[in-house]
Scaffold this active site. Structure first.
Site, PDB file in Angstrom:
ATOM      1  N   LYS A 129       0.828  -1.214   0.000  1.00 31.96           N
ATOM      2  CA  LYS A 129       0.000   0.000   0.000  1.00 31.96           C
ATOM      3  C   LYS A 129       0.858   1.258   0.000  1.00 31.96           C
ATOM      4  CE  LYS A 129      -4.483  -1.508   1.533  1.00 31.96           C
ATOM      5  NZ  LYS A 129      -5.441  -1.596   2.616  1.00 31.96           N
ATOM      6  N   LYS A 163      -5.498 -12.256  -6.494  1.00 33.64           N
ATOM      7  CA  LYS A 163      -6.628 -12.645  -5.626  1.00 33.64           C
ATOM      8  C   LYS A 163      -7.819 -11.706  -5.845  1.00 33.64           C
ATOM      9  CE  LYS A 163      -5.792  -9.832  -1.622  1.00 33.64           C
ATOM     10  NZ  LYS A 163      -5.651  -9.560  -0.243  1.00 33.64           N
ATOM     11  N   LYS A 221     -11.325  -6.220  -2.949  1.00 31.75           N
ATOM     12  CA  LYS A 221     -12.150  -5.036  -3.185  1.00 31.75           C
ATOM     13  C   LYS A 221     -11.358  -3.933  -3.877  1.00 31.75           C
ATOM     14  CE  LYS A 221     -12.266  -5.364   1.772  1.00 31.75           C
ATOM     15  NZ  LYS A 221     -13.070  -5.840   2.825  1.00 31.75           N
TER      16      LYS A 221
HETATM   17  P1  TYM Z   1     -10.585  -8.576   5.091  1.00 31.38           P
HETATM   18  O1  TYM Z   1     -11.699  -7.719   5.554  1.00 31.38           O
HETATM   19  O2  TYM Z   1      -9.723  -8.060   3.968  1.00 31.38           O
HETATM   20  O3  TYM Z   1     -11.127  -9.991   4.637  1.00 31.38           O
HETATM   21  C1  TYM Z   1     -11.973 -10.780   5.457  1.00 31.38           C
HETATM   22  C2  TYM Z   1     -11.634 -12.237   5.262  1.00 31.38           C
HETATM   23  O4  TYM Z   1     -11.787 -12.626   3.893  1.00 31.38           O
HETATM   24  C3  TYM Z   1     -10.618 -13.321   3.458  1.00 31.38           C
HETATM   25  N1  TYM Z   1     -10.407 -13.079   2.016  1.00 31.38           N
HETATM   26  C4  TYM Z   1     -10.246 -14.038   1.096  1.00 31.38           C
HETATM   27  N2  TYM Z   1     -10.245 -15.384   1.193  1.00 31.38           N
HETATM   28  C5  TYM Z   1     -10.074 -16.096   0.052  1.00 31.38           C
HETATM   29  N3  TYM Z   1      -9.915 -15.518  -1.171  1.00 31.38           N
HETATM   30  C6  TYM Z   1      -9.906 -14.173  -1.309  1.00 31.38           C
HETATM   31  N4  TYM Z   1      -9.761 -13.620  -2.510  1.00 31.38           N
HETATM   32  C7  TYM Z   1     -10.070 -13.371  -0.141  1.00 31.38           C
HETATM   33  N5  TYM Z   1     -10.134 -12.032   0.076  1.00 31.38           N
HETATM   34  C8  TYM Z   1     -10.329 -11.873   1.407  1.00 31.38           C
HETATM   35  C9  TYM Z   1      -9.496 -12.716   4.285  1.00 31.38           C
HETATM   36  O5  TYM Z   1      -8.371 -13.572   4.326  1.00 31.38           O
HETATM   37  C10 TYM Z   1     -10.163 -12.542   5.629  1.00 31.38           C
HETATM   38  O6  TYM Z   1     -10.116 -13.753   6.359  1.00 31.38           O
HETATM   39  N6  TYM Z   1      -6.974  -7.858   8.485  1.00 31.38           N
HETATM   40  C11 TYM Z   1      -8.226  -8.562   8.235  1.00 31.38           C
HETATM   41  C12 TYM Z   1      -9.317  -8.250   9.259  1.00 31.38           C
HETATM   42  C13 TYM Z   1      -8.916  -8.509  10.665  1.00 31.38           C
HETATM   43  C14 TYM Z   1      -8.743  -9.784  11.278  1.00 31.38           C
HETATM   44  C15 TYM Z   1      -8.370  -9.518  12.620  1.00 31.38           C
HETATM   45  C16 TYM Z   1      -8.898 -11.093  10.825  1.00 31.38           C
HETATM   46  C17 TYM Z   1      -8.630  -7.553  11.610  1.00 31.38           C
HETATM   47  N7  TYM Z   1      -8.307  -8.167  12.778  1.00 31.38           N
HETATM   48  C18 TYM Z   1      -8.127 -10.558  13.524  1.00 31.38           C
HETATM   49  C19 TYM Z   1      -8.646 -12.141  11.727  1.00 31.38           C
HETATM   50  C20 TYM Z   1      -8.270 -11.877  13.051  1.00 31.38           C
HETATM   51  C21 TYM Z   1      -8.745  -8.148   6.875  1.00 31.38           C
HETATM   52  O7  TYM Z   1      -8.430  -7.073   6.388  1.00 31.38           O
HETATM   53  O8  TYM Z   1      -9.665  -8.994   6.336  1.00 31.38           O
END
Ligand code: TYM
Length: 345
Positions: free
Chosen positions: A121, A204, A207
């Site tokens: 980023k 991947k 968004k």
């Molecule tokens: P976020 O909001 O980007 O995504 C939420 C969950 O979706 C999964 N994911 C995917 N899995 C498979 N294929 C894809 N293309 C794909 N895109 C997204 C992500 O791996 C995630 O599990 N940092 C985290 C949020 C967070 C979090 C935490 C997660 C904050 N604190 C503590 C676990 C534990 C995030 O940005 O997820």
């Protein structure tokens, strides 16, 4: 005969999702949220909306508020059950930010700089244009996790590096002070760990994708979603065969088809042998529409009752708060903070 474990004996799981879009995408659903619903009985579950992580990039407050509630509605629509799972809003529990500070003090500057998400980023936006919150994002995430001492964290593959840092920080804290944290394991089922972009199947699904046509937004109009499947990038061949190296587009579509239909990939390969991509995509579009249509309806119906969503969050915060406060008390004690006492009467 297997005896179902008592609630207290179930290992804990915890995960979160950022409310940075009006709708979750199919990667979020298949990679994470669907797993959450499936694991609720076997584990003691904690799921939250990471709205504090969502302000690490520029945002609109009104949209954030709306998206946070939409995220709750979508978790419920996906079958995450507030009777079984604590569903809560990260900002409702100050312990997340409080523990994050302690963990930031244990993190090396170089260690934080090496995190891929920050590197990507800041390279994209320019280091002068990103806030310190983006840099300390992984320590807040480590705090989110460690507060609950979970055994597993069900996430997609893109979160693996954050989990490794979380484990390193837990170990460092335990070693430097006293054993306080459990080392959490990632729970990343291989089949759906990384759902790819439909237009650029080597990247991947995300968004922040370059083109919206590569992204299946679950709350989109089902007809628009069907169109995206029909125009998904494949290859110049004609065989519906799973081969991630040579046929990333077709392989991704097979992964999605298999995950949503419950049918195995070899079974699907056999069904479409010699039939070309047209039939395959048409059937997959139908499978996806059959999933998104009721999902949307449930989400929009849940959004009609804001009081219910608020109550779900209130109960979730109560359950999660008790755990978070106890962990933070231990942490503050072990780092040597003087405990506050009430004013003498
Ligand atoms: P976020 O909001 O980007 O995504 C939420 C969950 O979706 C999964 N994911 C995917 N899995 C498979 N294929 C894809 N293309 C794909 N895109 C997204 C992500 O791996 C995630 O599990 N940092 C985290 C949020 C967070 C979090 C935490 C997660 C904050 N604190 C503590 C676990 C534990 C995030 O940005 O997820």
């Amino acid at each position: 005969m297997s005896v179902s474990p008592t609630p207290a004996a179930r290992p804990r799981i915890l995960s979160g999702i950022q409310p940075t879009s009006d709708t979750i995408h199919l990667g979020n659903y298949l990679g994470a949220v669907r797993q959450w619903a499936a694991l609720q009985d076997e584990f003691e579950p904690f799921f939250f909306i990471a709205n504090m992580h969502a302000i690490t990039v520029e945002h609109d407050p009104k949209a954030l508020r709306e998206r946070s509630l939409r995220s709750v509605a979508q978790l419920l629509a996906a079958g995450v059950d507030p009777e079984k799972s604590a569903i809560f809003m990260q900002s409702h529990l100050p312990e997340h930010a409080q523990l994050a500070w302690v963990l930031q003090c244990l993190t090396g500057f170089g260690e934080a700089r090496r995190m891929t998400q920050f590197k990507d980023k800041s390279a994209k936006l320019g280091e002068g244009n990103v806030g310190v919150g983006l840099f300390t994002y992984p320590m807040l995430m480590a705090a989110d996790i460690l507060l609950y001492r979970p055994a597993y964290v069900p996430v997609g593959e893109d979160q693996r590096q954050h989990l490794e840092l979380t484990r390193d920080l837990a170990q460092r804290f335990n070693h430097r002070f006293k054993k306080t944290f459990r080392l959490p394991e990632p729970y990343i089922p291989q089949a759906t760990a990384k759902i790819m972009d439909l237009q650029e199947p080597t990247a991947k699904m995300s968004k922040s994708a370059s083109s919206p046509s590569g992204l299946i937004d679950v709350l989109d109009e089902p007809r628009a979603t069907a169109k995206k499947i029909m125009s998904a990038v494949t290859d110049s061949g004609a065989e519906v065969v799973f081969d991630e190296e040579k046929k990333p587009g077709v392989s991704n579509l097979l992964t999605i088809y298999s995950a949503l239909s419950g049918r195995s990939i070899p079974e699907l390969e056999e069904q479409y042998a010699g039939r070309g991509y047209g039939d395959f995509k048409k059937d997959l579009a139908e499978v996806v529409v059959e999933f998104v249509t009721p999902f949307r309806d449930r989400t929009f119906a849940l959004l009609e009752d804001r009081d219910h969503l608020d109550q779900v969050l209130a109960r979730g915060a109560e359950k999660a708060g008790a755990v978070a406060r106890a962990t933070l008390r231990d942490v503050y004690d072990r780092v040597g903070f003087v405990p506050p006492v009430p004013v003498a009467q």
